[in-house]
Design a protein around this motif. Structure first.
Motif, short mmCIF file in Angstrom:
data_model
loop_
_atom_site.label_atom_id
_atom_site.label_comp_id
_atom_site.label_asym_id
_atom_site.label_seq_id
_atom_site.Cartn_x
_atom_site.Cartn_y
_atom_site.Cartn_z
N SER A 38 0.84 -1.21 0.00
CA SER A 38 0.00 0.00 0.00
C SER A 38 0.87 1.25 0.00
O SER A 38 1.95 1.28 0.60
CB SER A 38 -0.93 0.00 1.21
OG SER A 38 -0.20 0.15 2.41
N GLN A 40 0.54 5.76 0.06
CA GLN A 40 -0.32 6.93 0.27
C GLN A 40 -0.07 7.94 -0.85
O GLN A 40 0.61 8.95 -0.67
CB GLN A 40 -0.05 7.55 1.65
CG GLN A 40 -0.48 6.66 2.81
CD GLN A 40 0.42 5.46 3.01
OE1 GLN A 40 1.64 5.61 3.05
NE2 GLN A 40 -0.16 4.27 3.15
N TYR A 50 -12.09 -3.18 1.93
CA TYR A 50 -13.20 -2.35 2.41
C TYR A 50 -13.37 -2.51 3.93
O TYR A 50 -13.40 -3.64 4.45
CB TYR A 50 -14.50 -2.75 1.72
CG TYR A 50 -14.46 -2.57 0.21
CD1 TYR A 50 -15.02 -1.45 -0.39
CD2 TYR A 50 -13.86 -3.53 -0.60
CE1 TYR A 50 -14.99 -1.28 -1.77
CE2 TYR A 50 -13.82 -3.37 -1.98
CZ TYR A 50 -14.37 -2.24 -2.56
OH TYR A 50 -14.34 -2.09 -3.93
N LEU A 51 -13.47 -1.38 4.63
CA LEU A 51 -13.74 -1.37 6.06
C LEU A 51 -15.25 -1.47 6.25
O LEU A 51 -16.02 -0.69 5.67
CB LEU A 51 -13.20 -0.08 6.69
CG LEU A 51 -13.38 0.07 8.19
CD1 LEU A 51 -12.55 -0.98 8.94
CD2 LEU A 51 -12.97 1.47 8.64
N PRO A 62 -9.92 0.36 12.36
CA PRO A 62 -9.30 0.01 11.07
C PRO A 62 -8.03 -0.82 11.21
O PRO A 62 -7.56 -1.42 10.24
CB PRO A 62 -9.01 1.36 10.41
CG PRO A 62 -9.08 2.36 11.50
CD PRO A 62 -9.95 1.81 12.58
N TRP A 68 -12.25 -5.94 8.05
CA TRP A 68 -12.06 -5.68 6.62
C TRP A 68 -12.52 -6.87 5.78
O TRP A 68 -12.45 -8.02 6.22
CB TRP A 68 -10.60 -5.42 6.31
CG TRP A 68 -10.07 -4.13 6.89
CD1 TRP A 68 -9.60 -3.93 8.15
CD2 TRP A 68 -9.95 -2.88 6.21
NE1 TRP A 68 -9.20 -2.63 8.33
CE2 TRP A 68 -9.40 -1.96 7.14
CE3 TRP A 68 -10.25 -2.44 4.93
CZ2 TRP A 68 -9.15 -0.63 6.83
CZ3 TRP A 68 -9.99 -1.12 4.62
CH2 TRP A 68 -9.45 -0.22 5.55
N SER A 70 -12.38 -7.96 1.31
CA SER A 70 -11.83 -7.57 0.00
C SER A 70 -12.76 -8.07 -1.10
O SER A 70 -13.57 -8.98 -0.89
CB SER A 70 -10.43 -8.15 -0.21
OG SER A 70 -10.48 -9.56 -0.18
N GLN A 94 -14.10 1.97 1.03
CA GLN A 94 -12.88 1.43 0.42
C GLN A 94 -11.65 2.15 0.96
O GLN A 94 -11.66 3.37 1.19
CB GLN A 94 -12.93 1.56 -1.10
CG GLN A 94 -11.78 0.86 -1.82
CD GLN A 94 -11.93 0.87 -3.34
OE1 GLN A 94 -12.92 1.36 -3.86
NE2 GLN A 94 -10.94 0.32 -4.03
N ASP A 95 -10.58 1.39 1.17
CA ASP A 95 -9.30 1.95 1.62
C ASP A 95 -8.87 3.04 0.65
O ASP A 95 -8.92 2.89 -0.58
CB ASP A 95 -8.25 0.84 1.66
CG ASP A 95 -6.99 1.25 2.41
OD1 ASP A 95 -6.74 2.46 2.53
OD2 ASP A 95 -6.28 0.34 2.87
N GLU A 96 -8.40 4.17 1.19
CA GLU A 96 -7.97 5.29 0.34
C GLU A 96 -6.57 5.10 -0.23
O GLU A 96 -6.18 5.80 -1.16
CB GLU A 96 -8.03 6.59 1.13
CG GLU A 96 -9.44 7.02 1.50
CD GLU A 96 -9.46 8.35 2.22
OE1 GLU A 96 -8.36 8.83 2.61
OE2 GLU A 96 -10.55 8.92 2.40
N ASP A 97 -5.80 4.17 0.33
CA ASP A 97 -4.45 3.92 -0.19
C ASP A 97 -4.52 3.27 -1.57
O ASP A 97 -5.55 2.70 -1.95
CB ASP A 97 -3.66 3.00 0.75
CG ASP A 97 -3.25 3.73 2.03
OD1 ASP A 97 -3.54 4.93 2.13
OD2 ASP A 97 -2.65 3.07 2.90
#
Length: 572
Positions: A38, A40, A50-51, A62, A68, A70, A94-97
């Motif tokens: 991952s 940033q 996805y959280l 988190p 989580w 996927s 969804q994870d922002e990374d």
């Protein structure tokens, strides 16, 4: 995954070229560490994780993996979350990374062909055959493609990996803006003034001190800017540099040398086409007609050899050997020897069959020579090849889709090649004599005497009298056997088979030349004595490496031969 990638190289299912990179491959993959995929960043493939927030419950932590799920998309992830948490009253974020660039790049051979769908492109083009890239990203990219390809498809993404060298400056330094030694390929191709090189530094983020240091570096390396060299010269230079290992120390003067080679090629083609004529119709093949002279057969034999070496070198990815072979054929054999040797033929209208043989030979050399060179100089060779007529039945529109030459086996003639090689050695000795005595070839054609010691060697010179006369810039050639030369001749000994003599009467100041020779002889004798003193040192045999001893022994023999030649000249 790493174990499978190591096994692929060890079992030779995957070939790294050159193979000295195998150890780097094993070093990384046999001691593999966990990989954080991952990043940033603003750009990239967003991580498909996805959280899950269940309605009516506290916000999930988190940092807990259990919170989580996927999925390939939101719908798939939602279905997984419903089953995992036993409710449909939930929200997914969804994870922002984004995925690490090398992870996304590692999927390139797969995704470019439509994977994970079983597309026609994927069936047809995966796996590929060859990957070409820099050795510095062997682990970052190549290893990731191999691991992901094997893990996701069970197949290697490619069979071979060619790893090119990294380009540094002429001093071997890494290119750096602050040093001012960054070479933009476009500047080499199009040329740039020193002033514009300085101005380019102002567009970056260097501080004033770094700019001044960079300007100093540019003034040192490119005092007159960079001359326009063209794409072909740069491409050829980089390919020829590949023999130098992991790094290329790019010297612009070398590229300029190849630009001059392009000009030489252009002029040689212009001359050849003027000889061939606008009404020339090539034969249906390059086979002999029976009218070829010895020198025609020689250049065709050399063309055959160049084709053989070029093909073998390309198979081995030895681009330095390939470019050197083709360069030597064009410059040192076709231009420097053949074009000079045929001048008496093309100016003698009394022998039309010989002229026709020269035209056929010129055409074959141009046609196949351009095609040999084309991968390395595509623009120049396309332009020149288009000016050639086509053989009957040939409908090819461009050199880039023509067949790469493999050589005409019937052209190979080792005996003629050996004879010409011997004659070139003799001609070189004659030219050296002229240079030593300052007899300029453009102004004075001299008489030449060659003294031999057996009839076989004499017959070779008699067969090639015109060739030797033309290439040595002589006006008259006399071949003798075991005779003493006239007084007043300069002498040289190209081999144990013959000696060459040039009468100097009326060409040089004899007294001044005698003084020059005596001075040179004394200098050579001083060098010889220095080597003898070194050899007599008690520790020489035990402390000096064998290869150095051999080199110094050869140097001694060379110096002694020079002294003998000078003594022979003084006697005459």
């Amino acid at each position: 995954m790493a174990e499978a990638a190591v096994k692929a190289v060890k079992n030779k299912e995957l070939e790294l070229i050159p193979d000295n990179h195998n150890q780097t491959w094993f070093h990384w993959l046999e001691d593999i560490k966990d990989w954080c995929i991952s990043r940033q960043l603003w750009w990239g493939h967003r991580i498909p994780a996805y959280l899950v927030k269940v309605h009516g419950k506290p916000d999930p932590d988190p940092k807990e993996d259990s919170n989580w799920v996927s999925g390939r998309n939101l719908e798939e992830a939602t279905e997984k979350a419903k089953k995992k948490f036993g409710t449909d009253k939930l929200t997914l974020e969804q994870d922002e990374d984004v995925l690490d660039t090398w992870f996304s790049s590692g999927l390139f051979p797969l995704s470019v062909n439509g994977w994970p769908d079983d597309t026609e492109d994927f069936k047809k083009y995966y796996p590929t055959d060859l990957l070409e890239t820099g050795h510095d990203i062997l682990f970052f990219w190549v290893a990731r493609m191999v691991m992901l390809g094997l893990h996701l498809t069970g197949k290697l993404p490619f069979k071979k990996v060619y790893l090119h060298a990294m380009v540094r400056d002429a001093h071997g330094r890494k290119m750096s803006k602050s040093l001012g030694n960054v070479i933009d390929p476009l500047h080499v191709i199009e040329g740039i003034t020193l002033e514009d090189l300085h101005n380019n530094l102002l567009g970056g983020n260097l501080d004033p001190a770094e700019i001044e240091r960079a300007k100093k570096g540019q003034r040192s390396d490119f005092p007159k800017g960079i001359s326009e060299c063209g794409t072909d010269a740069l491409r050829f230079a980089l390919c020829n540099y590949t023999s130098h290992g992991r790094d290329i120390n790019l010297d612009i003067n070398r590229v300029i040398g190849y630009r001059n080679f392009c000009n030489k090629l252009w002029n040689a083609t212009k001359l050849s086409l003027s000889v061939i004529g606008s009404n020339f119709v090539p034969k249906s093949s390059s086979d002999y007609t029976g009218k070829e002279s010895l020198i025609d057969k020689w250049i065709l034999s050399r063309l055959y050899q160049a084709s053989i070496v070029a093909n073998k070198s390309l198979e081995l990815y030895d681009f330095a050997e390939c470019t050197t072979t083709i360069y030597n054929f064009w410059l040192y054999e076709f231009c420097d020897v053949y074009l000079e040797a045929i001048k008496p033929v093309i100016h003698d209208s009394s022998n039309p069959s010989a002229i026709e043989a020269v035209k056929d030979t010129l055409y074959t050399c141009l046609d196949e020579g351009f095609r040999l060179l084309h991968p390395f100089m595509p623009f120049l060779t396309e332009e020149l090849w288009q000016r050639l007529p086509r053989r009957p039945g040939c409908t090819i529109k461009s050199i880039c889709v023509s067949e790469y030459p493999t050589g005409n086996r019937s052209h190979h003639d080792g005996n003629i090649e050996d004879e010409i090689k011997f004659l070139q050695q003799t001609i070189h000795a004659v030219r050296s004599l002229r240079a030593d005595y300052g007899v300029k070839q453009q102004k004075h054609k001299t008489k030449l005497i060659i003294n031999v010691h057996d009839d076989k060697v004499k017959s070779i010179f008699e067969k090639y009298t015109v060739f030797v006369t033309v290439l040595s810039y002589s006006e008259d050639l006399k071949i003798t056997k075991n005779e003493t030369p006239p007084v007043g001749c300069a002498a040289n000994v190209p081999s144990e088979l013959c000696e060459v003599y040039i009468p100097l009467k009326g060409l040089v100041d004899v007294e001044a030349e005698i003084k020059k020779l005596e001075s040179k002889k004394q200098a050579l004798q001083n060098q010889i004595q220095g080597l003898k003193n070194k050899f007599q040192n008690p520790n020489y045999q035990s402390k000096v490496p064998q290869n150095v001893q051999q080199q110094e022994k050869q140097k001694m023999e060379s110096l002694e031969n020079e002294v003998k030649n000078i003594e022979a000249a003084l006697l005459n």
